[in-house]
Design a protein around this motif. Structure first.
Motif, PDB file in Angstrom:
ATOM      1  N   TYR A 167       0.837  -1.200   0.000  1.00  0.00           N
ATOM      2  CA  TYR A 167       0.000   0.000   0.000  1.00  0.00           C
ATOM      3  C   TYR A 167       0.876   1.256   0.000  1.00  0.00           C
ATOM      4  O   TYR A 167       0.621   2.209  -0.745  1.00  0.00           O
ATOM      5  N   HIS A 168       1.920   1.259   0.847  1.00  0.00           N
ATOM      6  CA  HIS A 168       2.830   2.407   0.923  1.00  0.00           C
ATOM      7  C   HIS A 168       3.532   2.621  -0.413  1.00  0.00           C
ATOM      8  O   HIS A 168       3.634   3.766  -0.893  1.00  0.00           O
ATOM      9  N   LEU A 193       0.376  13.322   0.512  1.00  0.00           N
ATOM     10  CA  LEU A 193       1.672  13.324   1.196  1.00  0.00           C
ATOM     11  C   LEU A 193       1.500  13.276   2.708  1.00  0.00           C
ATOM     12  O   LEU A 193       2.210  12.544   3.416  1.00  0.00           O
ATOM     13  N   ILE A 194       0.560  14.062   3.202  1.00  0.00           N
ATOM     14  CA  ILE A 194       0.269  14.070   4.636  1.00  0.00           C
ATOM     15  C   ILE A 194      -0.227  12.696   5.076  1.00  0.00           C
ATOM     16  O   ILE A 194       0.151  12.190   6.139  1.00  0.00           O
ATOM     17  N   GLY A 195      -1.050  12.092   4.238  1.00  0.00           N
ATOM     18  CA  GLY A 195      -1.534  10.757   4.552  1.00  0.00           C
ATOM     19  C   GLY A 195      -0.409   9.743   4.623  1.00  0.00           C
ATOM     20  O   GLY A 195      -0.336   8.937   5.559  1.00  0.00           O
ATOM     21  N   GLY A 220       3.162   6.414   8.179  1.00  0.00           N
ATOM     22  CA  GLY A 220       4.479   6.079   8.695  1.00  0.00           C
ATOM     23  C   GLY A 220       4.599   6.359  10.181  1.00  0.00           C
ATOM     24  O   GLY A 220       5.125   5.534  10.943  1.00  0.00           O
ATOM     25  N   PHE A 221       4.085   7.521  10.619  1.00  0.00           N
ATOM     26  CA  PHE A 221       4.161   7.862  12.038  1.00  0.00           C
ATOM     27  C   PHE A 221       3.364   6.880  12.887  1.00  0.00           C
ATOM     28  O   PHE A 221       3.836   6.421  13.935  1.00  0.00           O
ATOM     29  N   PHE A 222       2.161   6.550  12.444  1.00  0.00           N
ATOM     30  CA  PHE A 222       1.319   5.650  13.234  1.00  0.00           C
ATOM     31  C   PHE A 222       1.890   4.235  13.263  1.00  0.00           C
ATOM     32  O   PHE A 222       1.731   3.518  14.248  1.00  0.00           O
ATOM     33  N   ALA A 223       2.551   3.829  12.186  1.00  0.00           N
ATOM     34  CA  ALA A 223       3.220   2.523  12.206  1.00  0.00           C
ATOM     35  C   ALA A 223       4.405   2.559  13.170  1.00  0.00           C
ATOM     36  O   ALA A 223       4.603   1.639  13.976  1.00  0.00           O
ATOM     37  N   ALA A 269      -6.286   6.796   9.171  1.00  0.00           N
ATOM     38  CA  ALA A 269      -5.624   7.616   8.159  1.00  0.00           C
ATOM     39  C   ALA A 269      -5.731   6.964   6.782  1.00  0.00           C
ATOM     40  O   ALA A 269      -5.925   7.644   5.773  1.00  0.00           O
ATOM     41  N   ARG A 270      -5.635   5.654   6.750  1.00  0.00           N
ATOM     42  CA  ARG A 270      -5.751   4.933   5.476  1.00  0.00           C
ATOM     43  C   ARG A 270      -7.143   5.139   4.878  1.00  0.00           C
ATOM     44  O   ARG A 270      -7.279   5.299   3.651  1.00  0.00           O
ATOM     45  N   GLY A 271      -8.160   5.186   5.720  1.00  0.00           N
ATOM     46  CA  GLY A 271      -9.509   5.439   5.233  1.00  0.00           C
ATOM     47  C   GLY A 271      -9.642   6.817   4.614  1.00  0.00           C
ATOM     48  O   GLY A 271     -10.302   6.993   3.584  1.00  0.00           O
ATOM     49  N   ILE A 272      -8.997   7.807   5.233  1.00  0.00           N
ATOM     50  CA  ILE A 272      -9.016   9.167   4.678  1.00  0.00           C
ATOM     51  C   ILE A 272      -8.343   9.186   3.308  1.00  0.00           C
ATOM     52  O   ILE A 272      -8.857   9.780   2.346  1.00  0.00           O
TER      53      ILE A 272
END
Length: 301
Positions: free
Chosen positions: A175-176, A271-273, A278-281, A292-295
């Motif tokens: 996904y990333h 980009l923010i997503g 990355g931060f949440f992981a 965030a992935r849903g957004i």
């Protein structure tokens, strides 16, 4: 629960402030803060204060100090930092003024609608402020941006997932990689603008008394680049509030709406997503990662 959030309880905070300021039996109030620091409110004879504690670095606090000392003269409401230091090895603190009011994320949608002109005016003031040094992207304590171009800064921001980040059980490498591949062509069309941006504006980093924006805090991510990225940050985390729509109308009314406003907004939101994933992981926040992935998926649709 985030593994990145600083953990410093109220008893420890009261003990530290009491001893450090030589004020016995001082009372502090713990408040919700950002994803990294912990914050406490307290009063002194000189006025209300905020203690912030960070277990990772003091650079964000020092950057707030630079922002106050070098930007506040423009009229932006940036609280004064009185002291930055170390409580113990690897645990840092800052004591600052306390802006009146409460963070924007504590206001209702209708209240934010009423504050929207003030909020946009503060954004305009930030973006009209002369950069403190050369370069693009996130700037250091001397005011120098870390990249030679805005495009370089944007591309660099897509490459922040380290081994620790990718080790999260829920990290979806495919996904990333796919999202990164979709973003890179959009970056090619972003203009080489070089204006001061906060890059984390609003929500718990802007305060209001209900009438005015009384404080803009947490300048750790402040950068030089395209001001629409600040709009994208607001719109990514709360599209229903209509931040981008309001800014778009403001630009239209002033005759300065860029023809590519929507394209740039979309690029920066994606980009923010990517950065948020990355931060949440990295901080092992599976629920926030999926949110965030849903957004992101809604933006892409």
């Amino acid at each position: 629960m985030s593994t990145h959030k600083t953990k410093f309880d109220q008893v420890a905070a009261e003990t530290f402030v009491g001893e450090h300021l030589n004020v016995p039996e001082i009372e502090l109030t713990m408040v919700a803060d950002g994803e990294t620091s912990q914050a406490f409110l307290f009063n002194t004879e000189e006025g209300p204060r905020v203690l912030r504690v960070n277990a990772h670095s003091k650079d964000g606090f020092l950057k707030d100090q630079v922002a106050h000392d070098r930007i506040v003269a423009t009229g932006l409401p940036i609280p004064k930092i009185f002291e930055v230091g170390e409580i113990e090895d690897g645990l840092f603190f800052a004591i600052s003024e306390r802006a009146p009011g409460k963070p924007l994320d504590k206001f209702s949608k209708d209240e934010i609608d009423g504050l929207m002109p003030k909020l946009i005016a503060v954004l305009d003031a930030i973006h009209a402020t002369e950069p403190l040094g050369e370069g693009y992207g996130n700037w250091d304590l001397s005011g120098k941006g870390g990249c030679k171009t805005w495009k370089e800064a944007l591309i660099k921001s897509t490459q922040e997932d380290d081994e620790e980040t990718r080790a999260a059980e829920f990290y979806d490498i495919a996904y990333h990689d796919k999202l990164r591949a979709e973003i890179l062509p959009l970056i090619d069309n972003c203009p080489e603008l070089r204006q001061l941006i906060h890059d984390d504006f609003g929500f718990n980093n802007a305060l209001s008394d209900g009438t005015e924006i009384t404080g803009v805090i947490d300048w750790e991510h402040a950068a030089y680049g395209d001001p629409i990225k600040d709009v994208a940050w607001l719109d990514f985390w709360d599209e229903k509030q209509g931040y981008a729509k309001a800014v778009r109308k403001h630009y239209e009314d002033e005759g300065r709406l860029p023809a590519d406003f929507t394209q740039r907004l979309t690029c920066y939101k994606l980009l923010i997503g990517l950065g948020s994933l990355g931060f949440f992981a990295r901080s092992r926040q599976a629920g926030s990662y999926e949110y965030a992935r849903g957004i992101i998926d809604r933006i892409k649709r």
